[in-house]
Design a protein around this motif. Sequence first.
Motif, PDB file in Angstrom:
ATOM      1  N   GLU A  47       0.831  -1.204   0.000  1.00 47.37           N
ATOM      2  CA  GLU A  47       0.000   0.000   0.000  1.00 47.37           C
ATOM      3  C   GLU A  47       0.869   1.258   0.000  1.00 47.37           C
ATOM      4  O   GLU A  47       0.601   2.210  -0.728  1.00 47.37           O
ATOM      5  CB  GLU A  47      -0.932   0.000   1.208  1.00 47.37           C
ATOM      6  N   GLN A  48       1.892   1.256   0.829  1.00 46.36           N
ATOM      7  CA  GLN A  48       2.761   2.426   0.914  1.00 46.36           C
ATOM      8  C   GLN A  48       3.586   2.585  -0.366  1.00 46.36           C
ATOM      9  O   GLN A  48       3.774   3.701  -0.857  1.00 46.36           O
ATOM     10  CB  GLN A  48       3.681   2.326   2.139  1.00 46.36           C
ATOM     11  N   ASP A  49       4.068   1.483  -0.891  1.00 48.64           N
ATOM     12  CA  ASP A  49       4.854   1.525  -2.125  1.00 48.64           C
ATOM     13  C   ASP A  49       4.024   2.073  -3.288  1.00 48.64           C
ATOM     14  O   ASP A  49       4.500   2.901  -4.066  1.00 48.64           O
ATOM     15  CB  ASP A  49       5.372   0.121  -2.450  1.00 48.64           C
ATOM     16  N   ARG A  50       2.772   1.638  -3.385  1.00 47.62           N
ATOM     17  CA  ARG A  50       1.880   2.135  -4.439  1.00 47.62           C
ATOM     18  C   ARG A  50       1.651   3.640  -4.323  1.00 47.62           C
ATOM     19  O   ARG A  50       1.435   4.318  -5.312  1.00 47.62           O
ATOM     20  CB  ARG A  50       0.525   1.425  -4.375  1.00 47.62           C
ATOM     21  N   SER A  51       1.698   4.146  -3.101  1.00 47.80           N
ATOM     22  CA  SER A  51       1.483   5.573  -2.856  1.00 47.80           C
ATOM     23  C   SER A  51       2.767   6.383  -2.946  1.00 47.80           C
ATOM     24  O   SER A  51       2.758   7.587  -2.689  1.00 47.80           O
ATOM     25  CB  SER A  51       0.878   5.773  -1.459  1.00 47.80           C
ATOM     26  N   GLY A  52       3.874   5.708  -3.284  1.00 52.26           N
ATOM     27  CA  GLY A  52       5.141   6.406  -3.405  1.00 52.26           C
ATOM     28  C   GLY A  52       5.818   6.685  -2.071  1.00 52.26           C
ATOM     29  O   GLY A  52       6.726   7.504  -1.990  1.00 52.26           O
ATOM     30  N   ARG A  53       5.378   6.004  -1.033  1.00 55.23           N
ATOM     31  CA  ARG A  53       5.950   6.204   0.294  1.00 55.23           C
ATOM     32  C   ARG A  53       7.000   5.137   0.586  1.00 55.23           C
ATOM     33  O   ARG A  53       7.051   4.109  -0.058  1.00 55.23           O
ATOM     34  CB  ARG A  53       4.851   6.145   1.348  1.00 55.23           C
ATOM     35  N   LYS A  54       7.803   5.396   1.615  1.00 58.79           N
ATOM     36  CA  LYS A  54       8.816   4.449   2.055  1.00 58.79           C
ATOM     37  C   LYS A  54       8.557   4.072   3.502  1.00 58.79           C
ATOM     38  O   LYS A  54       8.032   4.871   4.274  1.00 58.79           O
ATOM     39  CB  LYS A  54      10.211   5.074   1.951  1.00 58.79           C
TER      40      LYS A  54
END
Length: 70
Positions: A47-54
């Motif tokens: 979910e975080q990766d899809r949102s561009g988060r780390k």
Amino acid sequence: MSTERIRLTIALPEEDVEVLERFCERFNINRTDAIRRAIALAKLYLEQDRSGRKIMIEDHSGKTQVITFL
């Protein structure tokens, strides 16, 4: 979200089983709950990766490291 349960059988290397057992002992949970937690972490990562988060961890000195899945 479906509440239907599907039974799985998996084969793991001995080293992975030892890690799983240590995790279960550490948190006083069974193997099924440990695997559910691992899946929850994988879901969070996706979910975080899809949102561009780390996702990062920080040690006691304040040094950070990005968590990546292969």
